[in-house]
Design an enzyme around this catalytic site. Structure first.
Site, PDB file in Angstrom:
ATOM      1  N   HIS A 158       0.821  -1.221   0.000  1.00  0.00           N
ATOM      2  CA  HIS A 158       0.000   0.000   0.000  1.00  0.00           C
ATOM      3  C   HIS A 158       0.858   1.276   0.000  1.00  0.00           C
ATOM      4  O   HIS A 158       0.302   2.375  -0.031  1.00  0.00           O
ATOM      5  CB  HIS A 158      -0.936   0.020   1.210  1.00  0.00           C
ATOM      6  CG  HIS A 158      -1.971  -1.057   1.198  1.00  0.00           C
ATOM      7  ND1 HIS A 158      -2.816  -1.270   0.130  1.00  0.00           N
ATOM      8  CD2 HIS A 158      -2.299  -1.991   2.136  1.00  0.00           C
ATOM      9  CE1 HIS A 158      -3.617  -2.292   0.399  1.00  0.00           C
ATOM     10  NE2 HIS A 158      -3.315  -2.747   1.602  1.00  0.00           N
ATOM     11  N   ASP A 193      -2.940 -10.519  -2.567  1.00  0.00           N
ATOM     12  CA  ASP A 193      -3.444 -10.090  -1.264  1.00  0.00           C
ATOM     13  C   ASP A 193      -4.954  -9.830  -1.341  1.00  0.00           C
ATOM     14  O   ASP A 193      -5.499  -9.534  -2.412  1.00  0.00           O
ATOM     15  CB  ASP A 193      -2.716  -8.810  -0.863  1.00  0.00           C
ATOM     16  CG  ASP A 193      -2.936  -8.398   0.582  1.00  0.00           C
ATOM     17  OD1 ASP A 193      -2.081  -8.716   1.412  1.00  0.00           O
ATOM     18  OD2 ASP A 193      -3.954  -7.734   0.857  1.00  0.00           O
ATOM     19  N   HIS A 195      -6.402  -7.242  -0.310  1.00  0.00           N
ATOM     20  CA  HIS A 195      -6.569  -5.829  -0.670  1.00  0.00           C
ATOM     21  C   HIS A 195      -5.737  -5.492  -1.907  1.00  0.00           C
ATOM     22  O   HIS A 195      -4.649  -6.024  -2.094  1.00  0.00           O
ATOM     23  CB  HIS A 195      -6.125  -4.931   0.485  1.00  0.00           C
ATOM     24  CG  HIS A 195      -6.798  -5.224   1.790  1.00  0.00           C
ATOM     25  ND1 HIS A 195      -6.265  -6.087   2.733  1.00  0.00           N
ATOM     26  CD2 HIS A 195      -7.967  -4.773   2.296  1.00  0.00           C
ATOM     27  CE1 HIS A 195      -7.072  -6.143   3.775  1.00  0.00           C
ATOM     28  NE2 HIS A 195      -8.114  -5.371   3.534  1.00  0.00           N
ATOM     29  N   ASP A 282      -4.295 -12.919   3.633  1.00  0.00           N
ATOM     30  CA  ASP A 282      -5.550 -12.432   4.213  1.00  0.00           C
ATOM     31  C   ASP A 282      -6.764 -12.692   3.329  1.00  0.00           C
ATOM     32  O   ASP A 282      -7.894 -12.378   3.719  1.00  0.00           O
ATOM     33  CB  ASP A 282      -5.464 -10.942   4.566  1.00  0.00           C
ATOM     34  CG  ASP A 282      -4.807 -10.105   3.491  1.00  0.00           C
ATOM     35  OD1 ASP A 282      -4.397 -10.655   2.451  1.00  0.00           O
ATOM     36  OD2 ASP A 282      -4.684  -8.879   3.691  1.00  0.00           O
TER      37      ASP A 282
END
Length: 339
Positions: A158, A193, A195, A282
């Site tokens: 990120h 991931d 996200h 995740d």
């Protein structure tokens, strides 16, 4: 397979973040390291301490302005009367560019996208060793290893060239890809991931030498919200070198593998000489974030499909939070990669 990790990466210990306006315990905890180490060892990995590579490999993808901020902001913040124990922004610019604030408060808002990446006295050291783990994993692959694993914690995908966010400070996957570019003409990054890897996308968005592909929960109602949509294809020379494959919430193994098939087809069309896998665990059905429903055997199947590319591969740890199966999920992936 070699797995790179330094104990200094555990020292970063964030206390809280805001979720839907409410303070919550920060899920990016040092305990993640112990569970990931157990998973790597169960997969037969040999744990290797990375070398101190200095700022060079990090500065290859991050601005000097931003790195100066990360290195010194904690000490500056503590000089503010009544300041919080951790650096957490309380103001953000509507638009970035132009003038640059001189104050620590203003710079925190400029360089931190959200409240999920508090900076403490130990953060900078942990961030550097996390990035150096990715550098050494890339170097191992350049030296002839079929694959190497970087237990990069804090994670990185990120983080933009000059912005921290989502538990991330330095973009370890981007650092690894840029390191590989020293010898590889084209490098692909595959982000699996939960996200979207918005920082990775941002760093390479206008470049045709690094293909970025991300499979993730649809951001229309999920972090990072503003990036990760299917119509984001790159810009300028990088147009057509970015692919986002958002999935409906709670998608399981078969939907994820179908998207992965599309991702691998695009990677083959790019004909890269090396691959970086931004490995988020995740997407697991039991992860605290609860966005997707990949199973433990599913991670093995994902890895087997990626291994079918036959590319020199650097696996860089991204998300994957405290749950009973975190170790098993990493073991399943690294074993399934079969390199």
């Amino acid at each position: 397979m070699k797995a790179f990790y330094a104990d200094e990466q555990k020292r970063h210990d964030p206390k809280a973040f805001l979720s839907s306006g409410a303070p919550q315990p920060n899920p990016e905890q040092p305990e993640r390291v112990e569970r990931l180490l157990a998973g790597a060892r169960a997969a037969g990995c040999r744990i290797v301490r990375p070398r101190d590579h200095g700022l060079g490999p990090i500065a290859a993808v991050h601005t000097p302005e931003y790195l100066d901020f990360l290195q010194h902001i904690y000490q500056r913040w503590q000089r503010i009367p009544g300041a919080s124990d951790e650096v957490i922004p309380n103001i953000h610019p509507i638009a970035r560019g132009g003038s640059y604030p001189a104050s620590a408060v203003g710079q925190a808002g400029y360089h931190m996208a959200d409240t999920a990446c508090p900076i403490s006295v130990e953060t900078w050291e942990s961030v550097c060793w996390s990035a150096w783990s990715a550098v050494d994993a890339a170097d191992a692959v350049l030296a002839g290893e079929a694959a190497a694993y970087a237990l990069s914690r804090p994670p990185g995908h990120h983080a933009f060239a000059d912005v921290a966010g989502g538990f991330c400070f330095v973009n370890n996957s981007a650092v690894a890809a840029q390191r590989l570019r020293g010898e590889a003409a084209r490098v692909a990054i595959l982000d699996v991931d939960l996200h979207h890897g918005n920082g990775t996308q941002g760093i390479f968005y206008a470049r045709p030498d690094v293909l970025t592909v991300s499979i993730h929960a649809d951001p229309i109602r999920f972090y990072p919200f503003f990036w990760g949509h299917a119509d984001e294809r790159g810009e300028g020379p990088g147009l057509g070198y970015n692919l986002n494959l958002p999935l409906p919430r709670k998608s399981g193994d078969e939907d994820f593998l179908a998207a992965l098939n599309t991702a691998l087809r695009r990677i083959r069309a790019f004909a890269p000489e090396a691959l970086v896998v931004a490995l988020g665990l995740d997407a697991f059905e039991g992860d605290p974030f609860g966005g997707l429903s990949v199973t433990t055997p599913g991670f093995g199947r994902i890895a087997e499909a990626i291994g079918g590319l036959g590319l020199p591969t650097v696996v860089v740890q991204e998300g994957g939070y405290l749950c009973d199966a975190l170790s098993d999920n990493l073991t399943a992936f690294l074993t399934g990669l079969g390199r």
